[in-house]
Write a protein that holds these residues in place. Structure first.
Motif, PDB file in Angstrom:
ATOM      1  N   ALA A  13       0.854  -1.187   0.000  1.00  7.65           N
ATOM      2  CA  ALA A  13       0.000   0.000   0.000  1.00  7.65           C
ATOM      3  C   ALA A  13       0.891   1.238   0.000  1.00  7.65           C
ATOM      4  O   ALA A  13       1.760   1.376   0.859  1.00  7.65           O
ATOM      5  N   VAL A  14       0.717   2.103  -0.972  1.00  5.00           N
ATOM      6  CA  VAL A  14       1.482   3.340  -1.053  1.00  5.00           C
ATOM      7  C   VAL A  14       0.515   4.499  -0.896  1.00  5.00           C
ATOM      8  O   VAL A  14      -0.422   4.647  -1.674  1.00  5.00           O
ATOM      9  N   ILE A  15       0.736   5.318   0.109  1.00  4.62           N
ATOM     10  CA  ILE A  15      -0.168   6.420   0.376  1.00  4.62           C
ATOM     11  C   ILE A  15       0.618   7.707   0.554  1.00  4.62           C
ATOM     12  O   ILE A  15       1.802   7.695   0.887  1.00  4.62           O
ATOM     13  N   GLY A  16      -0.069   8.813   0.347  1.00  4.55           N
ATOM     14  CA  GLY A  16       0.592  10.104   0.502  1.00  4.55           C
ATOM     15  C   GLY A  16      -0.301  11.246   0.102  1.00  4.55           C
ATOM     16  O   GLY A  16      -1.413  11.056  -0.388  1.00  4.55           O
ATOM     17  N   SER A  17       0.191  12.427   0.306  1.00  4.23           N
ATOM     18  CA  SER A  17      -0.581  13.644   0.060  1.00  4.23           C
ATOM     19  C   SER A  17      -0.801  13.886  -1.432  1.00  4.23           C
ATOM     20  O   SER A  17      -0.077  13.361  -2.276  1.00  4.23           O
ATOM     21  N   ARG A  18      -1.784  14.710  -1.718  1.00  3.25           N
ATOM     22  CA  ARG A  18      -2.059  15.087  -3.107  1.00  3.25           C
ATOM     23  C   ARG A  18      -1.027  16.096  -3.599  1.00  3.25           C
ATOM     24  O   ARG A  18      -0.553  16.013  -4.723  1.00  3.25           O
ATOM     25  N   LEU A  56      -1.642   2.294  12.646  1.00  2.20           N
ATOM     26  CA  LEU A  56      -0.773   2.106  13.802  1.00  2.20           C
ATOM     27  C   LEU A  56      -1.577   1.636  15.021  1.00  2.20           C
ATOM     28  O   LEU A  56      -1.125   0.794  15.793  1.00  2.20           O
ATOM     29  N   LYS A  57      -2.760   2.165  15.155  1.00  2.00           N
ATOM     30  CA  LYS A  57      -3.604   1.797  16.290  1.00  2.00           C
ATOM     31  C   LYS A  57      -4.143   0.376  16.142  1.00  2.00           C
ATOM     32  O   LYS A  57      -4.158  -0.400  17.108  1.00  2.00           O
ATOM     33  N   ARG A  58      -4.604   0.039  14.934  1.00  2.00           N
ATOM     34  CA  ARG A  58      -5.243  -1.258  14.706  1.00  2.00           C
ATOM     35  C   ARG A  58      -4.241  -2.376  14.406  1.00  2.00           C
ATOM     36  O   ARG A  58      -4.553  -3.554  14.598  1.00  2.00           O
ATOM     37  N   GLY A  59      -3.065  -2.006  13.931  1.00  2.00           N
ATOM     38  CA  GLY A  59      -2.060  -3.013  13.619  1.00  2.00           C
ATOM     39  C   GLY A  59      -2.409  -3.885  12.437  1.00  2.00           C
ATOM     40  O   GLY A  59      -2.079  -5.077  12.411  1.00  2.00           O
ATOM     41  N   TRP A  60      -3.056  -3.319  11.427  1.00  2.00           N
ATOM     42  CA  TRP A  60      -3.456  -4.111  10.263  1.00  2.00           C
ATOM     43  C   TRP A  60      -2.248  -4.646   9.510  1.00  2.00           C
ATOM     44  O   TRP A  60      -2.147  -5.829   9.250  1.00  2.00           O
ATOM     45  N   VAL A  61      -1.344  -3.749   9.132  1.00  2.00           N
ATOM     46  CA  VAL A  61      -0.142  -4.150   8.394  1.00  2.00           C
ATOM     47  C   VAL A  61       1.038  -3.321   8.884  1.00  2.00           C
ATOM     48  O   VAL A  61       0.861  -2.231   9.441  1.00  2.00           O
ATOM     49  N   PRO A  62       2.280  -3.818   8.687  1.00  2.00           N
ATOM     50  CA  PRO A  62       3.447  -3.017   9.052  1.00  2.00           C
ATOM     51  C   PRO A  62       3.449  -1.695   8.272  1.00  2.00           C
ATOM     52  O   PRO A  62       3.198  -1.685   7.067  1.00  2.00           O
ATOM     53  N   LEU A  63       3.713  -0.598   8.952  1.00  2.00           N
ATOM     54  CA  LEU A  63       3.714   0.725   8.318  1.00  2.00           C
ATOM     55  C   LEU A  63       5.113   1.309   8.296  1.00  2.00           C
ATOM     56  O   LEU A  63       5.770   1.426   9.337  1.00  2.00           O
ATOM     57  N   TRP A  64       5.554   1.670   7.112  1.00  2.00           N
ATOM     58  CA  TRP A  64       6.815   2.370   6.909  1.00  2.00           C
ATOM     59  C   TRP A  64       6.519   3.798   6.487  1.00  2.00           C
ATOM     60  O   TRP A  64       5.548   4.058   5.774  1.00  2.00           O
ATOM     61  N   VAL A  65       7.359   4.718   6.927  1.00  2.00           N
ATOM     62  CA  VAL A  65       7.178   6.130   6.590  1.00  2.00           C
ATOM     63  C   VAL A  65       8.512   6.687   6.094  1.00  2.00           C
ATOM     64  O   VAL A  65       9.544   6.511   6.745  1.00  2.00           O
ATOM     65  N   ASP A 125      -0.181  -6.124   2.177  1.00  2.00           N
ATOM     66  CA  ASP A 125       0.638  -6.869   3.140  1.00  2.00           C
ATOM     67  C   ASP A 125       1.500  -5.940   3.982  1.00  2.00           C
ATOM     68  O   ASP A 125       1.924  -6.299   5.078  1.00  2.00           O
ATOM     69  N   ALA A 126       1.795  -4.767   3.454  1.00  2.00           N
ATOM     70  CA  ALA A 126       2.588  -3.764   4.153  1.00  2.00           C
ATOM     71  C   ALA A 126       2.248  -2.413   3.540  1.00  2.00           C
ATOM     72  O   ALA A 126       1.650  -2.341   2.459  1.00  2.00           O
ATOM     73  N   ALA A 127       2.595  -1.338   4.239  1.00  2.00           N
ATOM     74  CA  ALA A 127       2.238  -0.003   3.765  1.00  2.00           C
ATOM     75  C   ALA A 127       3.425   0.942   3.852  1.00  2.00           C
ATOM     76  O   ALA A 127       4.264   0.830   4.757  1.00  2.00           O
ATOM     77  N   LEU A 128       3.477   1.874   2.909  1.00  2.00           N
ATOM     78  CA  LEU A 128       4.511   2.906   2.877  1.00  2.00           C
ATOM     79  C   LEU A 128       3.853   4.262   2.691  1.00  2.00           C
ATOM     80  O   LEU A 128       3.186   4.494   1.680  1.00  2.00           O
ATOM     81  N   ALA A 129       4.023   5.138   3.670  1.00  2.00           N
ATOM     82  CA  ALA A 129       3.540   6.519   3.558  1.00  2.00           C
ATOM     83  C   ALA A 129       4.711   7.375   3.086  1.00  2.00           C
ATOM     84  O   ALA A 129       5.728   7.488   3.784  1.00  2.00           O
ATOM     85  N   ILE A 130       4.576   7.968   1.917  1.00  2.00           N
ATOM     86  CA  ILE A 130       5.673   8.745   1.345  1.00  2.00           C
ATOM     87  C   ILE A 130       5.666  10.181   1.843  1.00  2.00           C
ATOM     88  O   ILE A 130       6.708  10.758   2.123  1.00  2.00           O
ATOM     89  N   HIS A 131       4.509  10.752   1.977  1.00  2.00           N
ATOM     90  CA  HIS A 131       4.422  12.106   2.545  1.00  2.00           C
ATOM     91  C   HIS A 131       3.068  12.274   3.204  1.00  2.00           C
ATOM     92  O   HIS A 131       2.029  11.980   2.616  1.00  2.00           O
TER      93      HIS A 131
END
Length: 369
Positions: free
Chosen positions: A135-140, A263-272, A242-248
């Motif tokens: 999962a790749v997430i980040g700002s617009r 982070l609260k629910r612990g669904w998948v490992p989160l990288w920032v 399976d894992a997540a990366l927040a870019i910004h």
């Protein structure tokens, strides 16, 4: 595509077909439908059964503050609106999936239990919904450097045989998805709005035709942008991966709240991603427990994101069970199938599909209510 009578009943209970679907008779939320579906299961009733017969008699004994028999009746009485909407959506190439379908995303049921969407609308390769990925997430609104980083992450995931899961919004989300697709990889886009328009967009046409992309939404395919929907869909992005990366991330907004919820629910490992941007919330997320991802794309190893094993959690339990589970879902490689430990899914039991009817018969079926 064909749509079963049971799917039609679930759509009538949970989906919006227009602006008039509001007030006291608004469609059931996932939690409301979860309660109702569980009660139906204990009564040996399926949603389809509610389309015929005496509703008052069928629902005798059902009591709920918000899901009243009158509200259920009003929702089931929207047959004409359903028929018109379904005809338009099916002609455009969209499909409809409910929790009873065998290819419904297992990860959503495992992580969200009764909060998993009763219905998903989509187009493209629905098998990708069960392939996991990053999962790749980040700002617009982000820097050009972050956009380059996002695109390269998509390419690297593709080259490693993995899929990108994102929200399809402009900025980080869309750039990561297009980076993967441009490298002949696969992507899953969980949209908060405008699914129908996105499915006909030129930028996605080739990937859809080659089965490298699936676009999906739990909301009306024609719905415009809504902040509440955008916030609500964040959890589906995390839970399909399976894992997540927040870019910004900003210090508020969708990326920020979604990361905090994971982070609260612990669904998948989160990288920032590390950053020196004083306006970013990246450092705060890392301080809250997220793992640091290199700011230099050259130092990134995609495989590293998947090497953190999750402890067994409630996500693997029966959808309505409080009993502890001893089975964890630990990805061994990018895109690896998740554990298929037995999962007694109460919602699937009540939503089991019945004989299939064609889209042209929708009006006839729902008019029997």
């Amino acid at each position: 595509m064909t749509v079963s009578a049971n799917t039609q009943a679930i759509l009538l209970l949970t989906a919006r077909f227009g602006k008039s679907d509001s007030g006291a008779n608004k469609p059931l939320t996932p939690k409301e439908y979860g309660r109702f579906a569980e009660w139906l299961r204990f009564q040996s009733l399926t949603p389809e059964r509610l389309l015929s017969g005496d509703l008052q008699e069928l629902l005798q004994g059902w009591q709920d503050k918000t899901v009243t028999v009158e509200r259920v009746g009003a929702l089931l009485d929207r047959g004409s609106a359903l028929a018109l909407s379904m005809e338009k959506w099916l002609r455009a190439g969209l499909w409809v999936m409910t929790r009873s379908d065998p290819d419904y995303p297992r990860r959503l049921k495992q992580h969200l239990r009764s909060d998993s969407p009763a219905v998903l609308f989509g187009c493209g390769n629905r098998a990708l919904l069960n392939s996991g990925g990053l999962a790749v997430i980040g700002s617009r609104k982000v820097s050009q450097d972050d956009l380059v980083y996002s695109s390269r992450i998509g390419e690297m995931a593709s080259n490693a045989g993995g899929s990108i899961v994102s929200g399809g919004a402009r900025g980080v989300d869309e750039t990561a998805m297009l980076g993967a697709l441009g490298a002949e990889g696969t992507a899953v886009g969980v949209l908060a709005d405008s699914l129908l328009r996105a499915c006909s967009s030129g930028k996605y046409r080739r990937a859809l035709m080659e089965n490298n992309l699936v676009l999906v939404s739990p909301f009306n395919p024609e719905a415009g942008f809504n902040t509440g929907n955008a916030m609500a869909r964040n959890k589906y992005i995390y839970c399909l991966a399976d894992a997540a990366l927040a870019i910004h991330s900003g210090k508020k907004g969708g990326t920020w709240s979604g990361a905090q919820e994971d982070l609260k629910r612990g669904w998948v490992p989160l990288w920032v991603k590390q950053t020196d941007d004083p306006e970013a919330g990246n450092k705060a997320l890392i301080a809250a427990g997220a793992m640091e991802a290199p700011s230099d794309i050259g130092a990134v190893s995609i495989e590293t994101f998947f090497q953190v094993a999750n402890e067994p959690s409630r996500s693997d339990e029966d959808l309505f069970s409080a009993a502890p589970s001893s089975v964890g879902v630990v990805p061994t490689e990018i895109g690896a199938p998740e554990s298929h430990a037995p999962l007694a899914d109460a919602l699937t039991a009540v939503e089991e599909d019945r004989p299939v009817v064609s889209g042209g018969d929708l009006g006839a079926i729902v008019s029997d209510t």
